[in-house]
Design a protein around this motif. Structure first.
Motif, mmCIF file in Angstrom:
data_model
loop_
_atom_site.group_PDB
_atom_site.id
_atom_site.type_symbol
_atom_site.label_atom_id
_atom_site.label_comp_id
_atom_site.label_asym_id
_atom_site.label_seq_id
_atom_site.Cartn_x
_atom_site.Cartn_y
_atom_site.Cartn_z
ATOM 1 N N MET A 1 66.844 10.841 -0.066
ATOM 2 C CA MET A 1 65.978 11.660 -0.906
ATOM 3 C C MET A 1 65.594 10.888 -2.145
ATOM 4 S SD MET A 1 67.896 15.374 -0.774
ATOM 5 C CE MET A 1 66.722 16.100 -1.932
ATOM 6 N N ALA A 2 64.308 10.721 -2.358
ATOM 7 C CA ALA A 2 63.800 10.147 -3.601
ATOM 8 C C ALA A 2 63.307 11.315 -4.440
ATOM 9 C CB ALA A 2 62.662 9.164 -3.335
ATOM 10 N N ILE A 3 63.979 11.560 -5.566
ATOM 11 C CA ILE A 3 63.756 12.763 -6.351
ATOM 12 C C ILE A 3 63.030 12.423 -7.644
ATOM 13 C CG2 ILE A 3 64.874 14.640 -7.621
ATOM 14 C CD1 ILE A 3 67.120 14.565 -5.594
ATOM 15 N N VAL A 4 61.937 13.136 -7.898
ATOM 16 C CA VAL A 4 61.262 13.055 -9.189
ATOM 17 C C VAL A 4 62.035 13.982 -10.138
ATOM 18 C CG1 VAL A 4 59.078 13.246 -10.409
ATOM 19 C CG2 VAL A 4 59.086 12.852 -7.924
ATOM 20 N N GLY A 5 62.664 13.399 -11.160
ATOM 21 C CA GLY A 5 63.537 14.177 -12.033
ATOM 22 C C GLY A 5 64.987 14.058 -11.622
ATOM 23 N N LEU A 6 65.410 12.849 -11.216
ATOM 24 C CA LEU A 6 66.760 12.634 -10.705
ATOM 25 C C LEU A 6 67.835 12.963 -11.733
ATOM 26 C CD1 LEU A 6 68.525 11.557 -8.349
ATOM 27 C CD2 LEU A 6 68.332 9.279 -9.389
ATOM 28 N N GLY A 7 67.509 12.809 -13.019
ATOM 29 C CA GLY A 7 68.505 13.082 -14.051
ATOM 30 C C GLY A 7 68.540 14.523 -14.526
ATOM 31 N N GLY A 8 67.754 15.385 -13.908
ATOM 32 C CA GLY A 8 67.721 16.782 -14.302
ATOM 33 C C GLY A 8 68.909 17.574 -13.777
ATOM 34 N N ALA A 9 68.993 18.828 -14.207
ATOM 35 C CA ALA A 9 70.134 19.667 -13.845
ATOM 36 C C ALA A 9 70.191 19.926 -12.343
ATOM 37 C CB ALA A 9 70.066 20.981 -14.616
ATOM 38 N N VAL A 10 69.054 20.230 -11.724
ATOM 39 C CA VAL A 10 69.053 20.541 -10.293
ATOM 40 C C VAL A 10 69.423 19.306 -9.481
ATOM 41 C CG1 VAL A 10 67.646 21.300 -8.342
ATOM 42 C CG2 VAL A 10 67.378 22.402 -10.568
ATOM 43 N N ALA A 11 68.812 18.174 -9.796
ATOM 44 C CA ALA A 11 69.059 16.963 -9.015
ATOM 45 C C ALA A 11 70.506 16.498 -9.155
ATOM 46 C CB ALA A 11 68.098 15.862 -9.452
ATOM 47 N N THR A 12 71.031 16.459 -10.371
ATOM 48 C CA THR A 12 72.415 16.008 -10.532
ATOM 49 C C THR A 12 73.382 16.955 -9.834
ATOM 50 O OG1 THR A 12 72.506 17.094 -12.708
ATOM 51 C CG2 THR A 12 72.018 14.738 -12.680
ATOM 52 N N THR A 13 73.051 18.243 -9.801
ATOM 53 C CA THR A 13 73.892 19.199 -9.088
ATOM 54 C C THR A 13 73.839 18.951 -7.591
ATOM 55 O OG1 THR A 13 73.519 20.860 -10.815
ATOM 56 C CG2 THR A 13 74.339 21.658 -8.703
ATOM 57 N N ALA A 14 72.650 18.628 -7.069
ATOM 58 C CA ALA A 14 72.525 18.326 -5.645
ATOM 59 C C ALA A 14 73.302 17.077 -5.269
ATOM 60 C CB ALA A 14 71.047 18.167 -5.276
ATOM 61 N N GLU A 57 69.728 7.501 -18.796
ATOM 62 C CA GLU A 57 71.177 7.621 -18.709
ATOM 63 C C GLU A 57 71.619 7.737 -17.254
ATOM 64 O OE1 GLU A 57 71.966 11.065 -21.023
ATOM 65 O OE2 GLU A 57 70.922 12.425 -19.666
ATOM 66 N N ASP A 58 72.852 7.276 -16.970
ATOM 67 C CA ASP A 58 73.360 7.397 -15.607
ATOM 68 C C ASP A 58 73.636 8.868 -15.302
ATOM 69 O OD1 ASP A 58 76.164 8.160 -16.201
ATOM 70 O OD2 ASP A 58 76.397 6.113 -16.923
ATOM 71 N N LEU A 59 73.891 9.160 -14.030
ATOM 72 C CA LEU A 59 73.973 10.555 -13.616
ATOM 73 C C LEU A 59 75.242 11.253 -14.097
ATOM 74 C CD1 LEU A 59 72.323 10.866 -10.112
ATOM 75 C CD2 LEU A 59 71.312 10.623 -12.381
ATOM 76 N N VAL A 60 76.277 10.499 -14.438
ATOM 77 C CA VAL A 60 77.456 11.131 -15.052
ATOM 78 C C VAL A 60 77.090 11.677 -16.426
ATOM 79 C CG1 VAL A 60 79.750 10.734 -16.028
ATOM 80 C CG2 VAL A 60 79.181 9.803 -13.796
ATOM 81 N N MET A 84 74.749 5.416 -10.551
ATOM 82 C CA MET A 84 73.360 5.796 -10.261
ATOM 83 C C MET A 84 72.566 5.960 -11.550
ATOM 84 S SD MET A 84 74.020 8.576 -7.210
ATOM 85 C CE MET A 84 72.260 8.737 -6.871
ATOM 86 N N ARG A 85 71.504 5.195 -11.648
ATOM 87 C CA ARG A 85 70.562 5.338 -12.762
ATOM 88 C C ARG A 85 69.163 5.565 -12.202
ATOM 89 N NH1 ARG A 85 71.967 4.056 -17.956
ATOM 90 N NH2 ARG A 85 74.042 3.127 -18.236
ATOM 91 N N PRO A 86 68.393 6.460 -12.803
ATOM 92 C CA PRO A 86 67.026 6.700 -12.313
ATOM 93 C C PRO A 86 66.127 5.499 -12.555
ATOM 94 C CG PRO A 86 67.806 8.514 -13.713
ATOM 95 C CD PRO A 86 68.765 7.376 -13.888
ATOM 96 N N TRP A 87 65.070 5.437 -11.781
ATOM 97 C CA TRP A 87 64.007 4.461 -12.005
ATOM 98 C C TRP A 87 63.069 5.024 -13.069
ATOM 99 C CZ3 TRP A 87 62.774 5.850 -6.361
ATOM 100 C CH2 TRP A 87 63.851 5.513 -5.537
#
Length: 400
Positions: A1-14, A57-60, A84-87
């Motif tokens: 999955m390539a997610i737009v908004g990888l560092g957001g609340a929904v993506a980090t939860t997923a 920022e990284d996903l942690v 994991m860091r977003p692009w």
């Protein structure tokens, strides 16, 4: 999955949720299709995540900021999320004023920006040795644009608009185009105008890219599309429906901008009249950013109905929900179902996935079904068709 908004609340939860599932620390509660077996959906453990964000920022760090996970959960997934860091992301502050980050794609034109996004997807697939990729838009809500503009009419007119740096092409459209032009499935979990313009709908049919959207149906609207059919079927006339929401996460911050908020209100208000078959004169929907609430959204509804002998009655509904806990599982299921559609050779709008959205897309302008029970039956019937398809066997380490 390539997610737009990888560092957001929904993506980090997923991402965290799938890692906790791999570790055996959680079960599959909340994942709607966990019980569907033998129909070609890839296993949850086969998913790998990457994507873009305006914050580097990284996903942690991102997950700690959003405060959705418990401390024990965060500690368990920290080794994975910390790597994991977003692009850097595509950005245009004219479309979303309240969410401004520093990790922004540097490009001289829209065409160049699209090419960088396509290069990101190619590199992601190569570096992670992926079989297939699915793109999901979880970015903050953009202001609305008119999808009937001439430059959005055909793939050819859209290409010319890209080359001319047309000001009405927002980031969501760029991500959608970057996926669709290469036949990659694309889901729009936001209210932003993305793949739903005629040009990209037509392009998706040409390239075979499956599409789903838009605006994830998670809490208040989910319950509205369950209750409204029951009121209709009991001939209880809805005189008014007042809905209000308070939330304090980044989504709420983005919606504090009036232009972004109006786009969200439009999708939240679309379902009721369609289900009931008449216009509710006093259907009011409000969204308020309230920082202390964080991701713990509160949705409150007051429903006025008239029954037999003209007698008035009321329903009160208060949903204290965790926004990302409701949304993240749907995002995962969208990736699995869109991947299935791609392997079946189905391109364009997959209308069977309408149950996941407030404003479902429909192929060829067909009427949209909003009632949740009907949508769910449609989804399950579509999944069952897999038995009649010669779907390639999903590799054990497939990444959707």
């Amino acid at each position: 999955m390539a997610i737009v908004g990888l560092g957001g609340a929904v993506a980090t939860t997923a991402v965290a949720g799938m890692e906790l599932l791999r570790q055996g620390r959680v079960d599959t509660r909340g994942l709607p299709l966990a019980g569907v077996k033998g129909l070609g959906l890839v296993e949850y453990g086969a998913l790998t995540f990457g994507g873009w964000d305006l914050f580097e920022e990284d996903l942690v760090q991102a997950a700690r900021h959003h405060a959705v996970l418990t401390e024990a959960q965060l500690e368990a997934v920290a080794p994975t999320l910390g790597r994991m860091r977003p692009w850097p992301a595509a950005s245009n502050t004219k479309f979303c004023k309240n969410v401004v980050g520093t990790a922004v794609k540097q490009a001289r034109s829209l065409r160049e920006q699209v090419q960088v996004l396509r290069d990101d997807l190619t590199r992601f697939k190569k570096d992670e040795r992926l079989d297939r990729v699915v793109v999901v838009n979880l970015a903050s809500t953009e202001k609305s644009v008119d999808p009937t503009r001439p430059e959005f009419a055909t793939p050819e007119s859209f290409e010319k608009a890209l080359d001319a740096n047309a000001p009405d092409i927002g980031p969501a459209m760029l991500y959608a185009y970057a996926a669709i032009v290469d036949g990659i499935p694309f889901a729009n979990f936001t209210p932003s105008v993305a793949s739903d313009i005629p040009a990209l709908l037509a392009l998706a049919k040409r390239t075979g890219a499956p599409l789903a959207g838009k605006d994830g149906k998670t809490g208040q609207t989910l319950l509205k599309t369950v209750l409204a059919p029951a009121l209709r079927d009991r001939a209880l006339h809805v005189d008014g429906w007042y809905s209000t929401n308070i939330l304090g996460n980044r989504d709420g911050e983005a919606l504090d901008d009036p232009a972004s908020k109006q786009n969200k209100l439009d999708t939240k208000g679309a379902a009721l009249d369609s289900i009931l078959g008449y216009k509710v004169q006093d259907h009011i929907v409000q969204i308020q950013y309230y920082r202390p609430r964080g991701d713990n959204k509160e949705a409150w509804d007051n429903i006025d109905v008239t029954g037999f002998l003209g007698q008035p009655m009321q329903l009160k509904l208060n949903f204290l929900c965790k926004d990302s806990i409701l949304a993240a599982p749907l995002v995962v299921e969208l990736a699995r179902t869109l991947d299935l559609a791609r392997r079946r050779g189905e391109g364009g709008v997959i209308d069977a996935l309408g149950c996941f959205f407030k404003a479902p897309m429909s192929p060829d302008g067909q009427p949209v079904e909003h009632a949740m029970a009907e949508q769910q039956r449609h989804l399950m019937a579509w999944l069952a068709q897999g038995r009649a398809h010669q779907v390639e066997r999903a590799p054990e380490r497939l990444r959707g």
